[in-house]
Each structure stands twice: as C-alpha cells, then as structure tokens.
Design a protein around this motif. Structure first.
Motif, PDB file in Angstrom:
ATOM      1  N   ASN A  42      32.747  -0.972  -8.498  1.00  0.00           N
ATOM      2  CA  ASN A  42      33.381  -1.186  -7.177  1.00  0.00           C
ATOM      3  C   ASN A  42      34.088  -2.423  -7.325  1.00  0.00           C
ATOM      4  O   ASN A  42      33.793  -3.300  -6.680  1.00  0.00           O
ATOM      5  N   TRP A  80      33.532   6.637 -10.496  1.00  0.00           N
ATOM      6  CA  TRP A  80      32.666   7.829 -10.141  1.00  0.00           C
ATOM      7  C   TRP A  80      33.499   8.501  -8.875  1.00  0.00           C
ATOM      8  O   TRP A  80      32.851   9.223  -8.210  1.00  0.00           O
ATOM      9  N   ALA A  82      35.316   9.601  -5.504  1.00  0.00           N
ATOM     10  CA  ALA A  82      35.026  10.708  -4.651  1.00  0.00           C
ATOM     11  C   ALA A  82      36.264  11.399  -4.437  1.00  0.00           C
ATOM     12  O   ALA A  82      36.339  12.360  -3.694  1.00  0.00           O
TER      13      ALA A  82
ATOM     14  N   PHE B  29      22.804   7.605 -11.638  1.00  0.00           N
ATOM     15  CA  PHE B  29      23.531   6.336 -11.820  1.00  0.00           C
ATOM     16  C   PHE B  29      24.130   6.107 -10.412  1.00  0.00           C
ATOM     17  O   PHE B  29      25.226   6.892 -10.481  1.00  0.00           O
ATOM     18  N   TYR B  31      25.903   7.044  -7.574  1.00  0.00           N
ATOM     19  CA  TYR B  31      25.979   8.329  -6.794  1.00  0.00           C
ATOM     20  C   TYR B  31      26.044   9.489  -7.822  1.00  0.00           C
ATOM     21  O   TYR B  31      26.071  10.528  -7.382  1.00  0.00           O
ATOM     22  N   GLN B  32      25.784   9.276  -9.060  1.00  0.00           N
ATOM     23  CA  GLN B  32      26.039  10.486  -9.984  1.00  0.00           C
ATOM     24  C   GLN B  32      24.680  10.992 -10.678  1.00  0.00           C
ATOM     25  O   GLN B  32      23.949  10.102 -11.117  1.00  0.00           O
ATOM     26  N   GLU B  82      27.038   1.821  -3.797  1.00  0.00           N
ATOM     27  CA  GLU B  82      28.383   1.475  -3.822  1.00  0.00           C
ATOM     28  C   GLU B  82      29.300   1.037  -2.727  1.00  0.00           C
ATOM     29  O   GLU B  82      28.567  -0.052  -2.245  1.00  0.00           O
ATOM     30  N   PRO B 245      30.375  12.989  -5.453  1.00  0.00           N
ATOM     31  CA  PRO B 245      29.518  12.796  -4.223  1.00  0.00           C
ATOM     32  C   PRO B 245      30.148  12.979  -2.864  1.00  0.00           C
ATOM     33  O   PRO B 245      31.194  13.090  -2.677  1.00  0.00           O
TER      34      PRO B 245
END
Lengths: 277, 302
Positions: A42, A80, A82, B29, B31-32, B82, B245
């Motif tokens: 982040n 990651w 979204a 890890f 959100y994963q 996060e 997510p």
C-alpha cells in the motif's frame, strides 16, 4: 483557515495532491540507477517516485512491489488489487514466494531483496529509530497496539539504504525517544554493531537528514514554515538557515503526468498540513 | 494392483482435527488466499487456546479466530487489512487488554522460525532484529554474540496442523496455483507445510484430475495435502488469479470490530451470528453472500 496551516507570502496552503506530487519528486531524486527498491503493498506515493526515477534518471531501477518484480510507466492499482479488470499483473516480470525477504541478508547478489527500503512508524525519534509496535501507557505496559513489525525490522536493519517516510508531521509522530524500536536508528545501530543508519526522513512539511547520528533539517517545503516544522517536531533541531525544498521541475511535472495520468496520487493518505497535533 | 489412495476430505472432518491448545498454521497474505471457509468451521466447533502461526502478515483469518475467542497466542508479524484497517480490530482489542500473547516478530523472523522447524535446527542466527525491542517483547528471541558479532537467536516454530487455500488441487493432494496468479505465485504455503508436524489441509476452489496437474507440474506448490473442495473458500479474501477481495465486506467487518473497541460488542457479535454461527456450513455461507455478489468478484482473464 486554521492558524496551524503554513502559508507563503499570503498564498493558500498547498493541497494534498500538490504535496503528494512534491514528495514523489523528493523521493525520486534519492533513487539511483540500478538500485533495487522495495515497497509494501500500500505505497502508491513511493511507487510513483520509483516510476518517476525510472523515467528521469534511473532506467535500471528495479522495483519490488509486494511479491512482484515489475516495471511500468504508469501508476497502476496495488498488487493485490481489488479491481477485477486491472491489467497491472502484465507488468510483472518475476514472482517470488514471501520468504525471498530473507535474501536481504546478502547485499551483493543480483537477486538481493533490496538496496533501498522505506520505513514508517507510529513514532520516529531523533536518531531515526522507528516504532510500529505500539505506544506505552503510564504503567510502562503497551497501551496502544500498533500494526506490528510487518517486514520492517530485519529489512530496515539489513538494507543498504533506509529512508524514513511519514505521512504526518506532529509531535506525536516525531518524539525524543520511541517507546519501542522496530527499526534501529544511528546510535542504536552503532551499539548493536551495525554500521550507518537511515539517510533521510521525508514528511509532508520538510526533508530531514542526519548529522552525527541526529536529525537535522535539510529543507522545508514551500507551503510550510520553519517555525511550524520546529513546533511540530518533538525534539530540538539544530539551528541554521534552511533552504526551501526545490519544487517539481518541468521535466518532473511532465513525467508525473505520464506516471499518474488518472490522479491516483490525489488519494494517498497524507496530511498536507502536517496533521492534527 | 491396488488403487492409489485419494486424499479428498470435507470441511467438518478436517476442522475436527483441530483440538484445544494446538498450534495451527494458516496461510495467506493480507487479503489474498486466506482459508476462510475452514476458519469459520473451526470457530463453529468452539475450540479454545489455539496458537496461530499465520501470515507472516496476516489478516481476517487471524482476526476472526481471535474475535471469536479461539486464540491464546499469535505468531505473526502483523494483523491488518491494508487500506481498510492499518491494524485489525479484534487483534488490537485482545492485545491491548492482555488477553492475547503476541510472539513479536517480523516477516523475516517468522520465516526463519519455520525454516528452523523444517530443517530440524535448534535455532537460526540472524543479523536482523538486533538493537530492536523484539527480544524485550518476545522471550523466545535472544540477542547473542557469536564470532564477535551480535545476532538474534530465532527458535523453531512448528505447527501441529496447517490450513491453506489455493486455486486447485488433484485428488492425491497436489495443490496448485492459478495460471494467472499475479500477486505472487505462492505465499507462505510451502513454508508452513514444510515446518508442520501433522496434516496439511488445502481447501481449493476446484479439484482437478491428476492428469491436468501432471501436465504443468511447475504450478504445483504443495504435495501430500488433504484436499477439500470449497469454492469461494477464501471469501471475503481473494484468491490470486481467481477472484479479488471483497473490500465492502472487509469495511463492514472493520466497522463492527471498531464498535467493539469502543466497548459496544453488539455489532461484532451480530457479525459472528450472521457470517459464522448463522450458516450451518460453507454452502450456507455462500448462499447468504449470494452467488451474484461472488461472481462479480471474479478476476477478468487477460
């Protein structure tokens, strides 16, 4: 307007997006060609800085973003993401398992984890120690639990270059002595037999550096005042004339418009005025 | 010739392997890939005093077990969501109240402790973490001198059982990632599985024939697992290469948890009622969230 807010020659204080862009430039100027720079998941502003550096003076800068080694010309969603339609994974040239962070202990391998690492904290102190662990209460026990050490402890002590980055500038954040140490600063490192220490500390109001293991002002951003920065720092900073942080150059502004065409930097978590004291 | 034994199991029977006081490894890890379906099943069984080895930076799988009262101790470098929450609410509450013992470490030290277990070493010496507060907070870590240099001595951490979630597996326990995996090919699945003294349970989105696995062995990350098919088993987390997510769900959970931090336990209790106890099993949970809501999280194929 709050009297807390800095103004220059009667101009209104800078907004968050202007400060975010300035800080991206400040950090980019510190990144050297062929270094490996690592980010958590982040960290849009720091990613923007790395992309900027790649574009302007460091074409061989290697970016480690989460578990990916990636290249890009444009700030894309976090790794990651979204966003189902994101194509950011197409920028990835190498994927690794999480335990690759252990490779930080060998600074020489071409596959080393990183050269440059950014560290933040609930507290940052005078000698550059950072604390992500927690805040002590009156009884000496942990009163406020912080997020934990995440990846910072080992990487912060083993990486070649550590840059402290803070999204606020308050006496709560900048304290004489951290309650807990997640990353040791200059004196604690020396006592533990580690050389060096953090090179720089970048905040929304100023850039600080270290002399004899203690923090001092390197420059103050145009939207802040020296009095304000000193008042918002919980330990004395040596006196002396302090220059203004150079504004983004036209080349940097042009590169930023390529790096961040959709204004992702506008949304970064940053207290342009230093934050509530 | 006798047939090769399949290693296919179901959620209730694998959750039943967890007993009070066990050391439970949970992969994922942030959100994963959190093994959420099995976590909800473990909570329904009401086990107590678990030590969780999760992360290294963990998320909802850890926070939910803490919030449901199943955990005594965590071995993790952080519990957070996060951008939604810099620190997860149940972890924060329990740690600040002293109800939770935190084996304070960072991600490197977490991995070293598992490697020590996997390699059968009494400890590993590490240069990271010296000069920090870790040895003060974690009595398992000690600063020692060796050859004139200071090191942190990291002891082994060995899970009794490990749960992970992945895209696919074959019936014989070969677990593999999606071809489109983008955040990372693997997270801590291998580290936990190699350190584990007991069973490794992989919940997967889909069980595929062994021939498919054998056609791309480079995608196989863990072998010898007990395999449970649980589609959407990471929800509200995502599965790398399969779905993203569900951040709306994370925001709601965080709001309910933060009410508890302000001494209003009602919303968090209702969250557990609705998402965990109210669903008899994973099938019920999927129905409650709604197929349409889940399909919308599906990752677009490049």
């Amino acid at each position: 307007m709050s009297p807390e807010r800095g103004t220059v020659a009667g101009q209104p204080a800078a907004g968050r997006h202007e400060v975010a862009r300035l800080l991206a430039c400040v950090v980019a100027r510190e990144l050297r060609d062929a270094e490996v720079v690592a980010f958590g998941l982040n960290a849009e502003l720091l990613l923007a800085a790395a992309l900027l550096a790649q574009r302007l003076h460091a074409p061989n800068l290697v970016m480690r973003h989460g578990l990916r080694i990636e290249r890009g010309h444009e700030l894309s969603p976090s790794a990651w993401t979204a966003e189902p339609a994101s194509r950011s994974h197409e920028l990835v040239e190498y994927l690794e398992a999480h335990d690759a962070i252990l490779d930080v202990a060998n600074r020489s391998s071409p596959m080393r984890f990183c050269d440059v690492f950014f560290v933040g904290g609930l507290q940052i102190d005078r000698e550059g120690s950072a604390n992500l662990i927690g805040i002590r209460g009156g009884d000496g026990r942990m009163k406020t639990r912080g997020p934990g050490s995440i990846g910072t402890v080992s990487i912060g002590s083993l990486a070649r270059h550590v840059i402290l980055f803070s999204n606020e500038h308050t006496t709560r954040r900048f304290v004489e002595r951290v309650d807990y140490v997640s990353v040791p600063g200059w004196r604690r490192r020396a006592a533990a037999g580690l050389d060096g220490g953090p090179s720089l500390c970048v905040t929304p109001l100023a850039v600080l550096e270290f002399a004899d293991g203690l923090m001092r002002l390197r420059s103050i951003h145009a939207h802040a005042t020296e009095e304000e920065v000193r008042r918002r720092t919980g330990f004395p900073l040596p006196p002396g004339p302090v220059p203004v942080t150079p504004s983004p150059s036209s080349a940097e502004i042009e590169a930023l418009s390529v790096v961040d065409p959709t204004g992702r930097l506008d949304a970064v978590d940053l207290r342009a005025d230093g934050g509530p004291q | 010739m006798t047939a090769r034994a399949e290693r296919v199991a179901n959620l209730p029977e694998t959750a039943a392997l967890v007993r009070d006081g066990m050391v439970v490894g949970l992969s994922g890890f942030s959100y994963q890939n959190p093994p959420m379906a099995i976590v909800r099943e473990i909570i329904r069984r009401g086990v107590k005093d678990l030590t969780l080895v999760s992360g290294p930076t963990s998320g909802l799988e850890t926070d939910l077990l803490i919030g449901a009262g199943c955990v005594r101790r965590v071995v993790t470098a952080g519990v957070a969501f996060e951008r939604v929450a810099g620190i997860a609410p149940a972890f924060r509450r329990s740690a600040e109240r002293g109800d939770l013992d935190v084996w304070e470490c960072d991600e490197c030290i977490w991995h070293l402790a598992l490697k020590a277990a996997a390699w059968g070493m009494p400890h590993i010496l590490w240069r990271g973490g010296i000069g920090t507060s870790l040895p003060e907070l974690n009595t398992g870590l000690k600063e020692i001198m060796e050859g004139g240099r200071r090191y942190l001595r990291v002891p082994p951490v060995q899970p009794d059982i490990v749960f992970l979630h992945a895209a696919e597996a074959d019936p014989f326990g070969n677990v593999r990632v999606a071809r489109e995996a983008y955040l990372g090919r693997t997270f801590s699945e291998r580290a936990l599985a190699l350190a584990c003294r007991g069973p490794v349970v992989a919940t997967v989105e889909r069980i595929v024939p062994n021939a498919e696995v054998a056609a791309s062995p480079e995608r196989t990350i863990v072998r010898g697992a007990l395999v449970v098919e649980a589609q959407w088993g990471a929800h509200p987390g995502g599965v790398s290469g399969r779905y993203v997510p569900d951040l709306e769900q994370y925001r709601r959970y965080t709001a309910d948890g933060e009410a508890w931090l302000r001494d209003d336990p009602g919303p968090y209790r209702r969250y557990l009622e609705r998402h965990v106890y109210g669903a008899k099993g994973h099938g019920d949970y999927v129905k409650m969230i709604g197929a349409q809501n889940l399909e919308r999280l599906g990752a677009a194929r490049a």
